[in-house]
Design a protein around this motif. Structure first.
Motif, PDB file in Angstrom:
ATOM      1  N   PHE A  67     -14.972 -41.178 -17.393  1.00 44.61           N
ATOM      2  CA  PHE A  67     -14.720 -41.339 -18.931  1.00 44.61           C
ATOM      3  C   PHE A  67     -13.830 -40.600 -19.629  1.00 44.61           C
ATOM      4  O   PHE A  67     -13.796 -40.772 -20.756  1.00 44.61           O
ATOM      5  CB  PHE A  67     -16.045 -41.499 -19.645  1.00 44.61           C
ATOM      6  N   GLY A  68     -13.079 -39.890 -19.077  1.00 49.05           N
ATOM      7  CA  GLY A  68     -11.842 -38.782 -19.619  1.00 49.05           C
ATOM      8  C   GLY A  68     -12.503 -37.788 -20.264  1.00 49.05           C
ATOM      9  O   GLY A  68     -13.842 -37.474 -20.522  1.00 49.05           O
ATOM     10  N   GLU A  69     -11.844 -36.900 -20.528  1.00 53.13           N
ATOM     11  CA  GLU A  69     -12.013 -35.672 -21.446  1.00 53.13           C
ATOM     12  C   GLU A  69     -11.946 -36.205 -22.902  1.00 53.13           C
ATOM     13  O   GLU A  69     -11.502 -37.173 -23.457  1.00 53.13           O
ATOM     14  CB  GLU A  69     -11.073 -34.518 -21.503  1.00 53.13           C
ATOM     15  N   PRO A  70     -12.949 -35.589 -24.077  1.00 49.43           N
ATOM     16  CA  PRO A  70     -13.073 -35.971 -25.400  1.00 49.43           C
ATOM     17  C   PRO A  70     -11.557 -35.538 -26.116  1.00 49.43           C
ATOM     18  O   PRO A  70     -11.176 -34.723 -25.561  1.00 49.43           O
ATOM     19  CB  PRO A  70     -14.021 -34.970 -25.887  1.00 49.43           C
ATOM     20  N   GLU A  71     -11.111 -36.563 -26.746  1.00 54.45           N
ATOM     21  CA  GLU A  71     -10.107 -36.253 -27.392  1.00 54.45           C
ATOM     22  C   GLU A  71     -10.310 -36.010 -29.206  1.00 54.45           C
ATOM     23  O   GLU A  71     -10.885 -36.939 -29.688  1.00 54.45           O
ATOM     24  CB  GLU A  71      -9.089 -37.639 -27.387  1.00 54.45           C
ATOM     25  N   GLU A  72      -9.889 -34.649 -29.500  1.00 55.71           N
ATOM     26  CA  GLU A  72     -10.057 -34.421 -30.939  1.00 55.71           C
ATOM     27  C   GLU A  72      -9.777 -35.258 -31.698  1.00 55.71           C
ATOM     28  O   GLU A  72      -9.972 -35.793 -32.818  1.00 55.71           O
ATOM     29  CB  GLU A  72      -9.198 -32.950 -31.036  1.00 55.71           C
ATOM     30  N   GLU A  73      -8.615 -36.164 -31.655  1.00 56.18           N
ATOM     31  CA  GLU A  73      -7.936 -37.210 -32.455  1.00 56.18           C
ATOM     32  C   GLU A  73      -8.856 -38.305 -32.662  1.00 56.18           C
ATOM     33  O   GLU A  73      -8.652 -39.249 -33.671  1.00 56.18           O
ATOM     34  CB  GLU A  73      -6.479 -37.330 -32.306  1.00 56.18           C
ATOM     35  N   LEU A  74      -9.700 -38.639 -31.956  1.00 58.38           N
ATOM     36  CA  LEU A  74     -10.480 -39.603 -31.991  1.00 58.38           C
ATOM     37  C   LEU A  74     -11.951 -39.323 -32.837  1.00 58.38           C
ATOM     38  O   LEU A  74     -12.842 -40.142 -32.695  1.00 58.38           O
ATOM     39  CB  LEU A  74     -10.903 -40.337 -30.660  1.00 58.38           C
ATOM     40  N   VAL A  75     -12.089 -38.268 -33.409  1.00 58.41           N
ATOM     41  CA  VAL A  75     -12.900 -37.608 -34.105  1.00 58.41           C
ATOM     42  C   VAL A  75     -12.755 -37.590 -35.564  1.00 58.41           C
ATOM     43  O   VAL A  75     -11.751 -36.775 -35.943  1.00 58.41           O
ATOM     44  CB  VAL A  75     -13.722 -36.312 -33.693  1.00 58.41           C
ATOM     45  N   ARG A  76     -13.115 -38.181 -36.570  1.00 60.33           N
ATOM     46  CA  ARG A  76     -12.693 -38.380 -37.746  1.00 60.33           C
ATOM     47  C   ARG A  76     -14.091 -37.922 -38.782  1.00 60.33           C
ATOM     48  O   ARG A  76     -15.082 -38.459 -38.423  1.00 60.33           O
ATOM     49  CB  ARG A  76     -12.110 -39.905 -38.361  1.00 60.33           C
ATOM     50  N   LEU A  77     -13.815 -37.519 -39.798  1.00 58.31           N
ATOM     51  CA  LEU A  77     -14.642 -37.070 -41.037  1.00 58.31           C
ATOM     52  C   LEU A  77     -14.141 -38.122 -42.097  1.00 58.31           C
ATOM     53  O   LEU A  77     -13.198 -37.847 -42.563  1.00 58.31           O
ATOM     54  CB  LEU A  77     -14.224 -35.500 -41.287  1.00 58.31           C
ATOM     55  N   GLU A  78     -15.213 -39.057 -42.245  1.00 57.53           N
ATOM     56  CA  GLU A  78     -14.819 -40.002 -43.322  1.00 57.53           C
ATOM     57  C   GLU A  78     -15.958 -39.928 -44.469  1.00 57.53           C
ATOM     58  O   GLU A  78     -17.182 -39.789 -44.443  1.00 57.53           O
ATOM     59  CB  GLU A  78     -14.896 -41.418 -42.869  1.00 57.53           C
ATOM     60  N   PRO A  79     -15.404 -40.056 -45.787  1.00 52.30           N
ATOM     61  CA  PRO A  79     -16.356 -40.104 -46.812  1.00 52.30           C
ATOM     62  C   PRO A  79     -17.385 -41.234 -46.713  1.00 52.30           C
ATOM     63  O   PRO A  79     -17.097 -42.416 -46.496  1.00 52.30           O
ATOM     64  CB  PRO A  79     -15.623 -40.118 -48.111  1.00 52.30           C
ATOM     65  N   LEU A  80     -18.551 -41.323 -47.168  1.00 53.46           N
ATOM     66  CA  LEU A  80     -19.582 -42.459 -46.703  1.00 53.46           C
ATOM     67  C   LEU A  80     -19.218 -43.699 -47.758  1.00 53.46           C
ATOM     68  O   LEU A  80     -19.471 -44.821 -47.506  1.00 53.46           O
ATOM     69  CB  LEU A  80     -21.072 -41.886 -47.473  1.00 53.46           C
ATOM     70  N   ASN A 121     -14.592 -41.437 -28.986  1.00 52.74           N
ATOM     71  CA  ASN A 121     -14.673 -41.109 -27.502  1.00 52.74           C
ATOM     72  C   ASN A 121     -15.839 -42.039 -26.991  1.00 52.74           C
ATOM     73  O   ASN A 121     -16.678 -42.146 -27.671  1.00 52.74           O
ATOM     74  CB  ASN A 121     -14.944 -39.578 -27.404  1.00 52.74           C
ATOM     75  N   HIS A 122     -15.794 -42.213 -25.736  1.00 52.36           N
ATOM     76  CA  HIS A 122     -16.812 -42.584 -25.077  1.00 52.36           C
ATOM     77  C   HIS A 122     -17.991 -41.756 -25.212  1.00 52.36           C
ATOM     78  O   HIS A 122     -17.615 -40.531 -24.951  1.00 52.36           O
ATOM     79  CB  HIS A 122     -16.419 -43.112 -23.466  1.00 52.36           C
ATOM     80  N   PRO A 123     -19.236 -42.143 -24.929  1.00 55.24           N
ATOM     81  CA  PRO A 123     -20.226 -41.297 -25.286  1.00 55.24           C
ATOM     82  C   PRO A 123     -20.495 -40.195 -23.809  1.00 55.24           C
ATOM     83  O   PRO A 123     -20.905 -39.158 -24.194  1.00 55.24           O
ATOM     84  CB  PRO A 123     -21.583 -42.225 -25.510  1.00 55.24           C
ATOM     85  N   LEU A 124     -19.957 -40.830 -22.811  1.00 54.62           N
ATOM     86  CA  LEU A 124     -19.858 -39.904 -21.766  1.00 54.62           C
ATOM     87  C   LEU A 124     -18.735 -39.176 -21.371  1.00 54.62           C
ATOM     88  O   LEU A 124     -18.721 -38.661 -20.244  1.00 54.62           O
ATOM     89  CB  LEU A 124     -20.405 -40.748 -20.618  1.00 54.62           C
ATOM     90  N   ALA A 125     -17.720 -39.256 -22.300  1.00 53.15           N
ATOM     91  CA  ALA A 125     -16.569 -38.381 -22.379  1.00 53.15           C
ATOM     92  C   ALA A 125     -17.051 -37.093 -21.838  1.00 53.15           C
ATOM     93  O   ALA A 125     -17.874 -36.429 -22.630  1.00 53.15           O
ATOM     94  CB  ALA A 125     -15.543 -38.561 -23.482  1.00 53.15           C
ATOM     95  N   GLY A 126     -16.082 -36.218 -21.115  1.00 55.24           N
ATOM     96  CA  GLY A 126     -16.405 -34.941 -20.789  1.00 55.24           C
ATOM     97  C   GLY A 126     -17.379 -34.681 -19.695  1.00 55.24           C
ATOM     98  O   GLY A 126     -17.480 -33.494 -19.187  1.00 55.24           O
ATOM     99  N   LEU A 127     -18.215 -35.489 -19.428  1.00 52.60           N
ATOM    100  CA  LEU A 127     -19.234 -35.101 -18.184  1.00 52.60           C
ATOM    101  C   LEU A 127     -18.894 -35.402 -17.207  1.00 52.60           C
ATOM    102  O   LEU A 127     -18.047 -36.417 -16.818  1.00 52.60           O
ATOM    103  CB  LEU A 127     -20.274 -36.263 -18.789  1.00 52.60           C
ATOM    104  N   THR A 128     -19.367 -34.718 -15.927  1.00 56.42           N
ATOM    105  CA  THR A 128     -19.208 -34.997 -14.681  1.00 56.42           C
ATOM    106  C   THR A 128     -20.408 -35.866 -14.549  1.00 56.42           C
ATOM    107  O   THR A 128     -21.585 -35.711 -14.950  1.00 56.42           O
ATOM    108  CB  THR A 128     -19.342 -33.590 -13.840  1.00 56.42           C
ATOM    109  N   ILE A 129     -20.068 -36.791 -13.470  1.00 56.17           N
ATOM    110  CA  ILE A 129     -21.352 -38.116 -13.500  1.00 56.17           C
ATOM    111  C   ILE A 129     -21.468 -38.110 -12.016  1.00 56.17           C
ATOM    112  O   ILE A 129     -20.433 -38.150 -10.858  1.00 56.17           O
ATOM    113  CB  ILE A 129     -20.688 -39.125 -13.854  1.00 56.17           C
ATOM    114  N   ARG A 130     -22.928 -38.399 -11.603  1.00 56.91           N
ATOM    115  CA  ARG A 130     -23.092 -38.641 -10.197  1.00 56.91           C
ATOM    116  C   ARG A 130     -23.486 -39.983 -10.245  1.00 56.91           C
ATOM    117  O   ARG A 130     -24.185 -40.544 -11.053  1.00 56.91           O
ATOM    118  CB  ARG A 130     -24.296 -37.739  -9.741  1.00 56.91           C
ATOM    119  N   PHE A 131     -22.866 -40.941  -9.512  1.00 56.27           N
ATOM    120  CA  PHE A 131     -22.685 -42.421  -9.411  1.00 56.27           C
ATOM    121  C   PHE A 131     -23.373 -42.657  -8.074  1.00 56.27           C
ATOM    122  O   PHE A 131     -22.879 -42.344  -7.187  1.00 56.27           O
ATOM    123  CB  PHE A 131     -21.407 -42.991  -9.637  1.00 56.27           C
TER     124      PHE A 131
END
Length: 159
Positions: A67-80, A121-131
């Motif tokens: 699922f790739g590494e997390p990308e900082e630019e895909l995390v946003r802080l938005e006013p409610l 980011n995909h919720p599993l981004a950054g994880l090593t997965i055993r499939f």
């Protein structure tokens, strides 16, 4: 029938994190078109090649393989007040990527001080997965499936 290019493979799978916690598993089997059509992770497809019904595989996937590494630019802080409803952690929102025009699915990961953290980011981004997968069925693909590049039918894609 052994798994080969242009066969439709139906399988059950489980995915685990590095601490052996179950992350996901099939309730119903999934089907994909085998042979480089991007229907499943390439390393999983490689491990399944030549297998037969009833055989199992276990593949460890690094973030780059899954699922790739997390990308900082895909995390946003938005006013409610710019979000459409009462926001809670776990909610999902769609937004257009201004650069590509693609739709990005954002997950609310935190709400505090009148703002929400949205993570694309995909919720599993950054994880090593055993499939872990077990082959349930193998059949020859139809000409339509090969043309469309994916499995059709009960556990595959429906048009």
């Amino acid at each position: 029938m052994q798994i080969a290019k242009n066969s439709v493979v139906t399988l059950h799978y489980e995915m685990y994190d590095a601490d052996n916690n179950l992350l996901d598993k099939t309730e119903e089997p999934i089907a994909y078109l085998h042979g480089g059509y991007d229907g499943i992770f390439p390393l999983v497809e490689e491990a399944l090649h030549g297998k037969d019904v009833g055989e199992s595989i276990t593949v460890t996937l690094t973030p780059d393989d899954a699922f790739g590494e997390p990308e900082e630019e895909l995390v946003r802080l938005e006013p409610l007040d710019v979000l459409p409803e009462e926001v809670e952690v776990g909610m999902m929102f769609e937004a257009d990527d201004p650069e590509t025009g693609d739709v990005i699915l954002f997950r609310v990961t935190n709400v505090a001080d009148g703002k929400a953290v949205l993570d694309g980011n995909h919720p599993l981004a950054g994880l090593t997965i055993r499939f872990v997968a077990t082959v349930a069925e193998v059949r020859a693909a139809t000409a339509d499936e090969i043309t469309h590049g994916h499995a059709h039918g009960e556990h595959g894609h429906h048009h």
